[in-house]
Design a protein around this motif. Structure first.
Motif, PDB file in Angstrom:
ATOM      1  N   LEU A 121       0.817  -1.122  -0.133  1.00  0.00           N
ATOM      2  CA  LEU A 121       0.113  -0.031   0.030  1.00  0.00           C
ATOM      3  C   LEU A 121       0.825   1.484  -0.074  1.00  0.00           C
ATOM      4  N   GLN A 122       1.977   1.098   0.607  1.00  0.00           N
ATOM      5  CA  GLN A 122       2.935   2.440   0.788  1.00  0.00           C
ATOM      6  C   GLN A 122       3.291   2.517  -0.635  1.00  0.00           C
ATOM      7  N   GLN A 123       3.897   1.545  -1.247  1.00  0.00           N
ATOM      8  CA  GLN A 123       4.440   1.776  -2.721  1.00  0.00           C
ATOM      9  C   GLN A 123       3.464   2.348  -3.641  1.00  0.00           C
ATOM     10  N   ASN A 124       2.248   1.610  -3.544  1.00  0.00           N
ATOM     11  CA  ASN A 124       1.006   2.443  -4.541  1.00  0.00           C
ATOM     12  C   ASN A 124       1.058   3.692  -4.102  1.00  0.00           C
ATOM     13  N   LYS A 125       0.924   4.129  -2.908  1.00  0.00           N
ATOM     14  CA  LYS A 125       0.538   5.467  -2.287  1.00  0.00           C
ATOM     15  C   LYS A 125       1.904   6.483  -3.083  1.00  0.00           C
ATOM     16  N   ILE A 126       3.018   5.974  -3.077  1.00  0.00           N
ATOM     17  CA  ILE A 126       4.323   6.780  -3.431  1.00  0.00           C
ATOM     18  C   ILE A 126       4.200   6.956  -4.901  1.00  0.00           C
ATOM     19  N   ARG A 127       3.968   5.510  -5.765  1.00  0.00           N
ATOM     20  CA  ARG A 127       3.612   5.491  -7.081  1.00  0.00           C
ATOM     21  C   ARG A 127       2.703   6.699  -7.652  1.00  0.00           C
ATOM     22  N   GLU A 128       1.531   6.927  -6.705  1.00  0.00           N
ATOM     23  CA  GLU A 128       0.614   7.833  -7.133  1.00  0.00           C
ATOM     24  C   GLU A 128       1.036   9.203  -6.943  1.00  0.00           C
ATOM     25  N   GLN A 129       1.764   9.662  -5.827  1.00  0.00           N
ATOM     26  CA  GLN A 129       2.473  10.775  -5.695  1.00  0.00           C
ATOM     27  C   GLN A 129       3.314  11.000  -6.906  1.00  0.00           C
ATOM     28  N   ASN A 130       4.242  10.033  -7.107  1.00  0.00           N
ATOM     29  CA  ASN A 130       5.210  10.373  -8.487  1.00  0.00           C
ATOM     30  C   ASN A 130       4.229  10.758  -9.613  1.00  0.00           C
ATOM     31  N   LYS A 131       3.055   9.924 -10.074  1.00  0.00           N
ATOM     32  CA  LYS A 131       2.620  10.356 -10.987  1.00  0.00           C
ATOM     33  C   LYS A 131       1.946  11.817 -11.126  1.00  0.00           C
ATOM     34  N   GLN A 132       1.477  12.277  -9.744  1.00  0.00           N
ATOM     35  CA  GLN A 132       1.089  13.598  -9.726  1.00  0.00           C
ATOM     36  C   GLN A 132       1.922  14.551  -9.935  1.00  0.00           C
ATOM     37  N   LEU A 133       3.435  14.186  -9.129  1.00  0.00           N
ATOM     38  CA  LEU A 133       4.632  15.310  -9.554  1.00  0.00           C
ATOM     39  C   LEU A 133       4.796  15.439 -10.962  1.00  0.00           C
ATOM     40  N   ILE A 134       5.126  14.188 -11.730  1.00  0.00           N
ATOM     41  CA  ILE A 134       5.279  14.164 -13.021  1.00  0.00           C
ATOM     42  C   ILE A 134       4.375  14.991 -13.883  1.00  0.00           C
ATOM     43  N   HIS A 135       3.069  14.842 -13.520  1.00  0.00           N
ATOM     44  CA  HIS A 135       1.913  15.556 -14.148  1.00  0.00           C
ATOM     45  C   HIS A 135       2.108  17.279 -13.858  1.00  0.00           C
ATOM     46  N   GLU A 136       2.380  17.625 -12.827  1.00  0.00           N
ATOM     47  CA  GLU A 136       2.853  19.121 -12.501  1.00  0.00           C
ATOM     48  C   GLU A 136       3.953  19.385 -13.054  1.00  0.00           C
ATOM     49  N   VAL A 137       4.891  18.631 -13.228  1.00  0.00           N
ATOM     50  CA  VAL A 137       6.197  19.067 -13.894  1.00  0.00           C
ATOM     51  C   VAL A 137       5.849  19.244 -15.491  1.00  0.00           C
ATOM     52  N   GLN A 138       5.118  18.557 -16.090  1.00  0.00           N
ATOM     53  CA  GLN A 138       4.790  18.524 -17.414  1.00  0.00           C
ATOM     54  C   GLN A 138       3.868  19.959 -17.789  1.00  0.00           C
ATOM     55  N   GLU A 139       3.067  20.109 -16.552  1.00  0.00           N
ATOM     56  CA  GLU A 139       2.274  21.396 -16.843  1.00  0.00           C
ATOM     57  C   GLU A 139       3.036  22.617 -16.620  1.00  0.00           C
ATOM     58  N   GLU A 167      12.054  28.600 -11.401  1.00  0.00           N
ATOM     59  CA  GLU A 167      12.572  28.129 -10.076  1.00  0.00           C
ATOM     60  C   GLU A 167      11.773  27.241  -9.561  1.00  0.00           C
ATOM     61  N   LYS A 168      10.315  27.429  -9.930  1.00  0.00           N
ATOM     62  CA  LYS A 168       9.183  26.382  -9.003  1.00  0.00           C
ATOM     63  C   LYS A 168       9.667  25.241  -9.820  1.00  0.00           C
ATOM     64  N   LEU A 169       9.869  24.901 -10.961  1.00  0.00           N
ATOM     65  CA  LEU A 169      10.168  23.829 -11.959  1.00  0.00           C
ATOM     66  C   LEU A 169      11.048  23.073 -11.053  1.00  0.00           C
ATOM     67  N   MET A 170      12.241  23.867 -10.855  1.00  0.00           N
ATOM     68  CA  MET A 170      13.533  23.062 -10.283  1.00  0.00           C
ATOM     69  C   MET A 170      13.245  22.851  -8.855  1.00  0.00           C
ATOM     70  N   ALA A 171      12.317  23.174  -8.133  1.00  0.00           N
ATOM     71  CA  ALA A 171      11.989  23.019  -6.668  1.00  0.00           C
ATOM     72  C   ALA A 171      11.235  21.716  -6.949  1.00  0.00           C
ATOM     73  N   THR A 172      10.195  21.490  -7.807  1.00  0.00           N
ATOM     74  CA  THR A 172       9.538  20.439  -8.173  1.00  0.00           C
ATOM     75  C   THR A 172      10.138  19.367  -8.545  1.00  0.00           C
ATOM     76  N   GLN A 173      11.274  19.549  -9.335  1.00  0.00           N
ATOM     77  CA  GLN A 173      12.033  18.418  -9.826  1.00  0.00           C
ATOM     78  C   GLN A 173      12.844  17.743  -8.827  1.00  0.00           C
ATOM     79  N   LYS A 174      13.362  18.682  -7.698  1.00  0.00           N
ATOM     80  CA  LYS A 174      14.101  18.213  -6.712  1.00  0.00           C
ATOM     81  C   LYS A 174      13.328  17.369  -5.727  1.00  0.00           C
ATOM     82  N   SER A 175      11.943  17.792  -5.506  1.00  0.00           N
ATOM     83  CA  SER A 175      10.991  16.870  -4.969  1.00  0.00           C
ATOM     84  C   SER A 175      10.827  15.656  -5.454  1.00  0.00           C
TER      85      SER A 175
END
Length: 198
Positions: A121-139, A167-175
């Motif tokens: 369940l923890q891995q699934n949660k992290i996977r979902e967070q990754n998808k969300q972050l990737i989506h934000e980076v693309q936007e 700068e926001k993009l760089m911070a998101t990439q770091k996350s």
């Protein structure tokens, strides 16, 4: 009567409806549930086991297989006994109840299954967070591309927005990188390391 041992002949008299061969087979196939001794190829069965043998007979008569009968005996809560020969006197035996050990093993297996499920369940949660972050980076990238095009057309005010978004993009990439490192660290831990902290 409870502590009295019966010979096979006496047992056969007490249970006339069960053939002797069947009684011997029950003793061999379900030895861990029946309190008996075997001395010089002769069986001595505790008198208190008569009801249990009747139950075994009924289960087989109902069409159950050996494994199914064993399961029914376990579900009925009959204690599992192991007969251990005494080193000093081979004729005397001592019985050990292993129900506690079996219960502990079941608890451990249940605990391991729960840990495994929590990890999944923890891995699934992290996977979902990754998808969300990737989506934000693309936007963000798309917004930056749009602003760059506007900047190329000579708008100075848009240049500041580009810098801020970059700068926001760089911070998101770091996350994203931090989450990826955490996921890899979690994957590399085995279930045993998580359990025992080693």
């Amino acid at each position: 009567m409870a502590n009295q041992y019966l010979t096979m002949k006496e047992l056969k008299e007490a249970l006339p409806e069960i053939p002797e061969n069947s009684l011997k087979r029950y003793l061999q196939e379900h030895a861990e549930y029946i309190n008996f001794k075997k001395e010089h190829n002769r069986y001595k069965i505790q008198a208190s086991e008569i009801e249990k043998l009747k139950l075994i007979r009924k289960l087989y008569s109902d069409g159950l297989k050996k494994e199914e009968v064993t399961t029914k005996l376990e579900e009925a809560g009959f204690p599992v006994t192991i007969t251990v020969e005494d080193e000093e006197e081979s004729s005397s035996t001592s019985l050990m109840n292993v129900n506690h050990e079996l219960t502990d093993m079941k608890k451990l297996v249940s605990f391991l299954v729960q840990q495994n499920e929590q990890s999944r369940l923890q891995q699934n949660k992290i996977r979902e967070q990754n998808k969300q972050l990737i989506h934000e980076v693309q936007e963000l990238k798309q917004t930056i591309d749009d602003l760059r095009m506007a900047h190329e057309q000579g708008n100075e005010q848009e240049s500041e927005k580009v810098t801020s978004l970059y700068e926001k993009l760089m911070a998101t990439q770091k996350s994203v990188e931090e989450v990826a490192i955490a996921v890899e660290a979690e994957k590399s831990k085995s279930i045993w390391q998580k359990l025992f902290g080693k």
